[in-house]
Design a protein around this motif. Structure first.
Motif, PDB file in Angstrom:
ATOM      1  N   PHE A 240     -48.852   0.248 -28.643  1.00 50.89           N
ATOM      2  CA  PHE A 240     -48.768   1.665 -29.404  1.00 50.89           C
ATOM      3  C   PHE A 240     -47.089   1.657 -30.082  1.00 50.89           C
ATOM      4  O   PHE A 240     -46.195   1.395 -29.011  1.00 50.89           O
ATOM      5  N   GLY A 241     -46.935   1.862 -31.223  1.00 49.03           N
ATOM      6  CA  GLY A 241     -45.650   2.129 -31.729  1.00 49.03           C
ATOM      7  C   GLY A 241     -45.049   3.277 -31.598  1.00 49.03           C
ATOM      8  O   GLY A 241     -43.709   3.777 -31.537  1.00 49.03           O
ATOM      9  N   LEU A 242     -45.952   4.362 -31.166  1.00 49.01           N
ATOM     10  CA  LEU A 242     -45.599   5.761 -30.932  1.00 49.01           C
ATOM     11  C   LEU A 242     -45.767   6.320 -29.518  1.00 49.01           C
ATOM     12  O   LEU A 242     -47.055   6.182 -29.067  1.00 49.01           O
ATOM     13  N   LEU A 243     -44.956   6.895 -28.932  1.00 48.81           N
ATOM     14  CA  LEU A 243     -45.214   7.589 -27.680  1.00 48.81           C
ATOM     15  C   LEU A 243     -44.716   9.106 -27.837  1.00 48.81           C
ATOM     16  O   LEU A 243     -43.563   9.503 -27.987  1.00 48.81           O
ATOM     17  N   ALA A 244     -45.688   9.830 -27.473  1.00 46.96           N
ATOM     18  CA  ALA A 244     -45.352  11.369 -27.728  1.00 46.96           C
ATOM     19  C   ALA A 244     -45.331  12.006 -26.479  1.00 46.96           C
ATOM     20  O   ALA A 244     -46.290  11.740 -25.511  1.00 46.96           O
TER      21      ALA A 244
ATOM     22  N   SER B  43     -48.015  25.806 -21.923  1.00 45.73           N
ATOM     23  CA  SER B  43     -48.026  25.600 -23.392  1.00 45.73           C
ATOM     24  C   SER B  43     -48.576  24.330 -23.704  1.00 45.73           C
ATOM     25  O   SER B  43     -48.241  23.354 -23.006  1.00 45.73           O
ATOM     26  N   VAL B  44     -49.199  24.300 -24.833  1.00 47.04           N
ATOM     27  CA  VAL B  44     -49.815  23.082 -25.507  1.00 47.04           C
ATOM     28  C   VAL B  44     -49.302  22.946 -26.976  1.00 47.04           C
ATOM     29  O   VAL B  44     -48.878  23.902 -27.652  1.00 47.04           O
ATOM     30  N   VAL B  45     -48.599  21.696 -27.169  1.00 43.46           N
ATOM     31  CA  VAL B  45     -48.517  21.435 -28.660  1.00 43.46           C
ATOM     32  C   VAL B  45     -49.338  20.101 -29.195  1.00 43.46           C
ATOM     33  O   VAL B  45     -49.777  19.311 -28.494  1.00 43.46           O
ATOM     34  N   ARG B  46     -49.383  20.262 -30.533  1.00 40.64           N
ATOM     35  CA  ARG B  46     -50.180  19.130 -31.140  1.00 40.64           C
ATOM     36  C   ARG B  46     -49.158  18.188 -31.727  1.00 40.64           C
ATOM     37  O   ARG B  46     -48.149  18.469 -32.058  1.00 40.64           O
ATOM     38  N   ALA B  47     -49.287  16.817 -31.316  1.00 41.33           N
ATOM     39  CA  ALA B  47     -48.485  15.656 -31.298  1.00 41.33           C
ATOM     40  C   ALA B  47     -49.079  14.969 -32.650  1.00 41.33           C
ATOM     41  O   ALA B  47     -49.830  14.045 -32.397  1.00 41.33           O
ATOM     42  N   GLU B  48     -48.234  15.281 -33.691  1.00 35.33           N
ATOM     43  CA  GLU B  48     -48.822  14.185 -34.694  1.00 35.33           C
ATOM     44  C   GLU B  48     -48.144  12.762 -34.649  1.00 35.33           C
ATOM     45  O   GLU B  48     -48.466  11.843 -35.284  1.00 35.33           O
TER      46      GLU B  48
ATOM     47  N   VAL C 261     -51.205   7.101 -32.008  1.00 37.48           N
ATOM     48  CA  VAL C 261     -50.254   7.953 -31.095  1.00 37.48           C
ATOM     49  C   VAL C 261     -50.647   7.851 -29.415  1.00 37.48           C
ATOM     50  O   VAL C 261     -51.737   8.322 -29.209  1.00 37.48           O
ATOM     51  N   LEU C 262     -49.786   7.344 -28.870  1.00 39.99           N
ATOM     52  CA  LEU C 262     -49.887   7.426 -27.345  1.00 39.99           C
ATOM     53  C   LEU C 262     -49.444   8.604 -26.695  1.00 39.99           C
ATOM     54  O   LEU C 262     -48.215   8.935 -26.910  1.00 39.99           O
ATOM     55  N   LEU C 263     -50.126   9.445 -26.058  1.00 37.20           N
ATOM     56  CA  LEU C 263     -49.806  10.466 -25.414  1.00 37.20           C
ATOM     57  C   LEU C 263     -49.240  10.516 -24.052  1.00 37.20           C
ATOM     58  O   LEU C 263     -49.846   9.641 -23.320  1.00 37.20           O
TER      59      LEU C 263
END
Ligand SMILES: [Zn+2]
Length: 244
Positions: free
Chosen positions: A60-64, A73-78, A97-99
């Motif tokens: 994965f290139g992205l780690l959110a 609280s909850v957030v949406r991670a694009e 997107v890696l959470l």
């Protein structure tokens, strides 16, 4: 309806969720073999490098991530979000997107709805009391997820074998239901059953519990309750992502 205690399998310095990986996801929990992912035992620069290495190794290139505050609280991670918002759960419908959820005793809860949505929550006693897993489920349902299609995996955390709490905390947690056990004058809290109950109340049918205690379960894990003499601690990263 099925709640299974499944052996998370060791692979490349991580433990993996059989339930989620069978659905084409990359999902699991790091071990000390990957170093610390957060916490205070190493400088932040070292831990940032560890997180980058993990994301790279997992493809994965992205780690959110979020700035975890033991809330609901909850957030949406694009994408990776900087600065990280204060929240204890995140979700996405984006492949690639890696959470990531940092945890050293709190339980990470990873979910997937089978229609491309995935989510992750951080639930210690406070998050569990505040219903962070329910907040994550509500966010997914609000976007159209069907709870009956959601599968969930609870990663390693402090287990009912070791999670001794005092009476004042027990008093706060009693309204959650029958998740406290008393023996030998000790009260223990079962984070696993409490979060399974929340998932079930939202209609989740297939739930996997790793059943690995971070303090006594072996598997080369950090535990906040096993801090060093200076009070420093290391932290795992629970992760879930859909490969692009
Ligand atoms: Zn234990």
């Amino acid at each position: 309806m099925s709640v299974a205690t499944a052996s998370w399998t060791s692979r490349d310095g991580t433990l993996r969720s059989p339930l989620l990986e069978a659905r084409g996801l990359v999902a699991g929990f790091t071990t000390r073999a990957f170093g610390s992912m957060a916490g205070s035992v190493y400088p932040e620069s070292v831990q940032a490098a560890n997180r980058d290495a993990l994301a790279r190794q997992l493809g994965f290139g992205l780690l959110a991530r979020v700035k975890q505050v033991h809330g609901n609280s909850v957030v949406r991670a694009e994408r990776a979000i900087e600065p990280r918002p204060e929240a204890d759960a995140l979700w996405t419908d984006r492949a690639g997107v890696l959470l990531g959820i940092a945890a050293a005793d709190c339980v990470p809860v990873l979910v997937a709805d089978g229609a491309g949505r995935i989510g992750a929550a951080h639930a210690g006693w406070q998050g569990t009391m505040l219903g962070v897993v329910g907040s994550l489920m509500a966010a997914l349902k609000g976007d159209g997820a069907r709870a009956s299609q959601v599968v969930a995996a609870l990663g390693p955390s402090i287990g009912p074998c070791c999670y001794v709490i005092d009476e004042s905390r027990a008093k706060m947690l009693r309204p959650l239901g029958d998740h406290l056990q008393a023996s030998d004058g000790r009260i223990v809290f079962d984070l696993w059953s409490a979060n399974v109950a929340q998932l079930r109340s939202f209609g989740v049918r297939d739930i996997e519990v790793a059943g690995i205690c971070t303090k006594c379960g072996g598997r080369d894990l950090w535990s906040y309750r096993a801090r060093d003499a200076e009070g420093r601690y290391g932290t795992q990263l629970a992760f879930v992502g859909r490969p692009a």
